[in-house]
Design an enzyme around this catalytic site. Structure first.
Site, PDB file in Angstrom:
ATOM      1  N   TYR A  77       0.844  -1.203   0.000  1.00 14.68           N
ATOM      2  CA  TYR A  77       0.000   0.000   0.000  1.00 14.68           C
ATOM      3  C   TYR A  77       0.874   1.247   0.000  1.00 14.68           C
ATOM      4  CZ  TYR A  77      -3.780   3.223   0.900  1.00 14.68           C
ATOM      5  OH  TYR A  77      -4.684   4.241   0.773  1.00 14.68           O
ATOM      6  N   PHE A 129      -7.504  21.087 -25.284  1.00 15.47           N
ATOM      7  CA  PHE A 129      -7.764  19.648 -25.345  1.00 15.47           C
ATOM      8  C   PHE A 129      -8.996  19.389 -24.480  1.00 15.47           C
ATOM      9  CE2 PHE A 129      -7.536  15.190 -24.127  1.00 15.47           C
ATOM     10  CZ  PHE A 129      -7.656  14.662 -25.402  1.00 15.47           C
ATOM     11  N   THR A 130      -9.788  18.397 -24.883  1.00 13.97           N
ATOM     12  CA  THR A 130     -11.107  18.173 -24.274  1.00 13.97           C
ATOM     13  C   THR A 130     -11.075  18.104 -22.743  1.00 13.97           C
ATOM     14  OG1 THR A 130     -10.765  15.826 -24.688  1.00 13.97           O
ATOM     15  CG2 THR A 130     -12.060  17.032 -26.327  1.00 13.97           C
ATOM     16  N   ASP A 220       1.661  20.133 -20.922  1.00 10.67           N
ATOM     17  CA  ASP A 220       1.023  18.832 -21.114  1.00 10.67           C
ATOM     18  C   ASP A 220       1.995  18.006 -21.950  1.00 10.67           C
ATOM     19  OD1 ASP A 220      -0.361  16.619 -21.954  1.00 10.67           O
ATOM     20  OD2 ASP A 220      -2.236  17.675 -22.357  1.00 10.67           O
ATOM     21  N   LYS A 263       0.209   7.166 -23.402  1.00 13.11           N
ATOM     22  CA  LYS A 263       0.688   7.464 -24.762  1.00 13.11           C
ATOM     23  C   LYS A 263       2.200   7.177 -24.853  1.00 13.11           C
ATOM     24  CE  LYS A 263      -3.291   9.952 -24.635  1.00 13.11           C
ATOM     25  NZ  LYS A 263      -4.190   9.989 -23.475  1.00 13.11           N
ATOM     26  N   ARG A 387     -13.344  14.538 -34.233  1.00  8.44           N
ATOM     27  CA  ARG A 387     -12.659  15.649 -33.560  1.00  8.44           C
ATOM     28  C   ARG A 387     -13.139  16.921 -34.252  1.00  8.44           C
ATOM     29  NH1 ARG A 387     -10.056  13.760 -28.772  1.00  8.44           N
ATOM     30  NH2 ARG A 387     -12.264  13.946 -28.496  1.00  8.44           N
ATOM     31  N   PHE A 454     -18.788  13.967 -26.658  1.00  2.14           N
ATOM     32  CA  PHE A 454     -18.356  13.064 -27.733  1.00  2.14           C
ATOM     33  C   PHE A 454     -18.231  11.620 -27.261  1.00  2.14           C
ATOM     34  CE2 PHE A 454     -14.031  12.784 -26.111  1.00  2.14           C
ATOM     35  CZ  PHE A 454     -13.927  13.952 -25.386  1.00  2.14           C
TER      36      PHE A 454
HETATM   37  N1  F0G Z   1      -3.628  15.524 -22.674  1.00  2.00           N
HETATM   38  C1  F0G Z   1      -3.593  15.101 -23.938  1.00  2.00           C
HETATM   39  C2  F0G Z   1      -2.810  15.871 -24.952  1.00  2.00           C
HETATM   40  C3  F0G Z   1      -4.309  13.949 -24.296  1.00  2.00           C
HETATM   41  O1  F0G Z   1      -4.279  13.538 -25.561  1.00  2.00           O
HETATM   42  C4  F0G Z   1      -5.041  13.246 -23.304  1.00  2.00           C
HETATM   43  C5  F0G Z   1      -5.817  12.072 -23.651  1.00  2.00           C
HETATM   44  C6  F0G Z   1      -5.036  13.738 -21.998  1.00  2.00           C
HETATM   45  C7  F0G Z   1      -4.306  14.882 -21.718  1.00  2.00           C
HETATM   46  C8  F0G Z   1      -5.805  13.068 -20.893  1.00  2.00           C
HETATM   47  O2  F0G Z   1      -5.202  11.901 -20.526  1.00  2.00           O
HETATM   48  O3  F0G Z   1      -6.815  10.087 -21.192  1.00  2.00           O
HETATM   49  O4  F0G Z   1      -4.939   9.644 -19.597  1.00  2.00           O
HETATM   50  O5  F0G Z   1      -6.869  10.994 -18.903  1.00  2.00           O
HETATM   51  N2  F0G Z   1      -6.073  11.748 -24.825  1.00  2.00           N
HETATM   52  C9  F0G Z   1      -6.759  10.567 -25.293  1.00  2.00           C
HETATM   53  C10 F0G Z   1      -6.874  10.625 -26.784  1.00  2.00           C
HETATM   54  C11 F0G Z   1      -8.039  10.277 -24.609  1.00  2.00           C
HETATM   55  O6  F0G Z   1      -7.536   9.723 -27.352  1.00  2.00           O
HETATM   56  O7  F0G Z   1      -6.305  11.522 -27.412  1.00  2.00           O
HETATM   57  P1  F0G Z   1      -6.005  10.592 -20.027  1.00  2.00           P
END
Ligand code: F0G
Length: 462
Positions: A77, A129-130, A220, A263, A387, A454
């Site tokens: 833990y 970014f979303t 990021d 990634k 997108r 989305f």
């Molecule tokens: N920042 C970037 C540039 C991303 O592409 C993503 C996730 C995140 C932050 C968030 O990270 O998914 O680990 O919580 N991108 C995915 C995509 C979902 O399909 O581009 P996460």
């Protein structure tokens, strides 16, 4: 005289040890599956997908070195060995002293947004970014896009479309005052712009500007090695530097950064934040126990942290990054042979089909990119994602759709997963949809969740 052979081919720097069967379904089956999924590729069952180009997030193939590390998981833990091996590699390659693991990127975004933003402040960034923007907005900030105009143009071939426009940034600072800017949120490469990198020169200029105006600069770094690769390939003075050296230099300009390890690190789950600001670190280390788990595991198993630690060592290998980018480039070059419109230059992690030109008879309020992603899936079982207007969501103040200039379908390449033959199949499918494009009709949205619509929105055919 015999022609001299030009050796320009590249190949994957690995051979395959374990395989996972995939199956091709019938068109009839896929038509039914698409309808049941509300014409949203996020709602398809993965077993109904043939070649999955939805995302490169957590869909990577780990190496034997990473799998071997999974067996060394110390599932304590508190104070797991793997936490320390991960922390060591984060320090070594990203160059910052403090570190907090999280279960994925958005958990780190959540904490950073809460820590750095006071309600009513602004966050400036190189395109949204979303999940990043949503966390910034939920923490009370207004996001302002300060990316260069070229990034919003699908056909503009600027080599560094991820750059920040310092005039736009300065205009915001003049309007609201530097104190009202919580931080600059800089991503590289920029996902929503088509995987487009920023240059080191631009980063240095942004850094100088931030220093003068006492504004925080955060990164990021989710796909930072791809940005480093583009700097090496395209920017003067970096040809002979290693990916690790370029990454280290990039990170040196930031106060802190967050990463979705799903990634670059080539794992299936994980994320973290790292910073040189002790105060921010202490707050994050405290907050992580509320939302994720103890600060020495942050929602991850020990084995996951070991796979991440080893992924960091592999992600900076030139051959690994090069293979990845060359695979995307191969796909783009093949699509170009059919005259299919997509975002140029070809970016890091994906090809972004230009749905505005592909389906130029469908207006943006009938979701051309959503429609195109569905049509490609039905044609061949190849899954991409929207997108465009659906991903952009609604303006929190007016409640109206945000209509981005870019209306795209992303075909994203998981690392070390598909071969050139898979790409050929995907390209032929897209070409045949392109041939029949005039017959395609748009969609109506029939269900819209409040956040990140989305993922779960549903549609029906016009
Ligand atoms: N920042 C970037 C540039 C991303 O592409 C993503 C996730 C995140 C932050 C968030 O990270 O998914 O680990 O919580 N991108 C995915 C995509 C979902 O399909 O581009 P996460």
């Amino acid at each position: 005289m015999a022609k001299k052979i030009i050796k320009k081919s590249w190949a994957e720097p690995f051979k395959i040890k374990v395989v996972e069967p995939i199956k091709l379904t019938t068109r009839e089956h896929r038509e039914k599956a698409a309808k049941e999924a509300g014409y949203n590729t996020f709602l398809l069952k993965s077993e109904d997908v043939y070649i999955d180009l939805l995302t490169d997030s957590g869909t990577n193939a780990m190496s034997d070195y990473q799998w071997a590390g999974m067996m060394l998981g110390d599932e304590a833990y508190a104070g797991s060995k793997n936490f320390y091996s991960l922390w060591n590699n984060v320090k070594k390659y990203y160059g910052m002293p403090y570190f907090v693991p999280t279960h994925q990127g958005r958990a780190a975004e959540h904490m950073i947004s809460k820590i750095l933003i006071k309600p009513g402040q602004y966050v400036a960034g190189n395109m949204y970014f979303t999940t990043t923007r949503l966390h910034q907005e939920l923490a009370g900030a207004t996001f302002v896009d300060v990316i260069i105009d070229e990034a919003h143009e699908a056909t503009n071939e600027h080599p560094f479309k991820g750059n920040i426009d310092l005039k736009k940034l300065d205009k915001l600072v003049q309007e609201v005052g530097a104190k009202k800017i919580a931080y600059i949120s800089m991503a590289g490469p920029v996902n929503m712009a088509g995987g487009q990198p920023f240059s080191m020169k631009n980063l240095q200029e942004v850094y100088d500007y931030c220093k003068t105006h006492k504004i925080k600069l955060w990164f990021d770094a989710t796909r930072a090695t791809e940005n480093a690769y583009f700097i090496k390939e395209k920017e003067k003075g970096y040809k002979d530097k290693t990916i690790a050296e370029i990454l280290k230099e990039m990170c040196s300009y930031f106060e802190g950064l967050w990463v979705s390890a799903k990634k670059d690190l080539m794992v299936n789950i994980g994320g973290f934040l790292t910073t040189r600001n002790k105060k921010v670190f202490e707050e994050a280390r405290n907050m992580v126990v509320v939302y994720e788990g103890l600060h020495t595991y942050g929602g991850l198993a020990g084995r996951d942290m070991e796979a991440m630690a080893r992924g960091i060592e592999e992600m900076v290998e030139y051959d690994n990054v090069r293979m990845r980018i060359k695979q995307v480039e191969y796909c783009g070059n093949e699509l170009a042979k059919f005259g299919i419109p997509f975002v140029k230059p070809i970016g890091g992690h994906a090809i972004f089909l230009d749905a505005k030109r592909f389906l130029n008879h469908i207006p943006q309020n009938q979701f051309p990119a959503q429609t195109l992603a569905t049509e490609i899936y039905v044609d061949s079982g190849v899954r991409g994602m929207e997108r465009g207007v659906v991903s952009a969501g609604r303006d929190p103040k007016t409640g109206d759709h945000r209509y981005p200039k870019l209306e795209l379908v992303r075909l994203t390449f998981p690392r070390r997963v598909y071969t050139q033959a898979h790409i050929d199949v995907a390209v032929e499918s897209i070409a045949s949809v392109y041939d029949e494009r005039k017959k395609i009709k748009g969609l109506n949205m029939i269900y819209e969740p409040k956040y990140l619509r989305f993922f779960q929105g549903r549609f029906e055919k016009k």
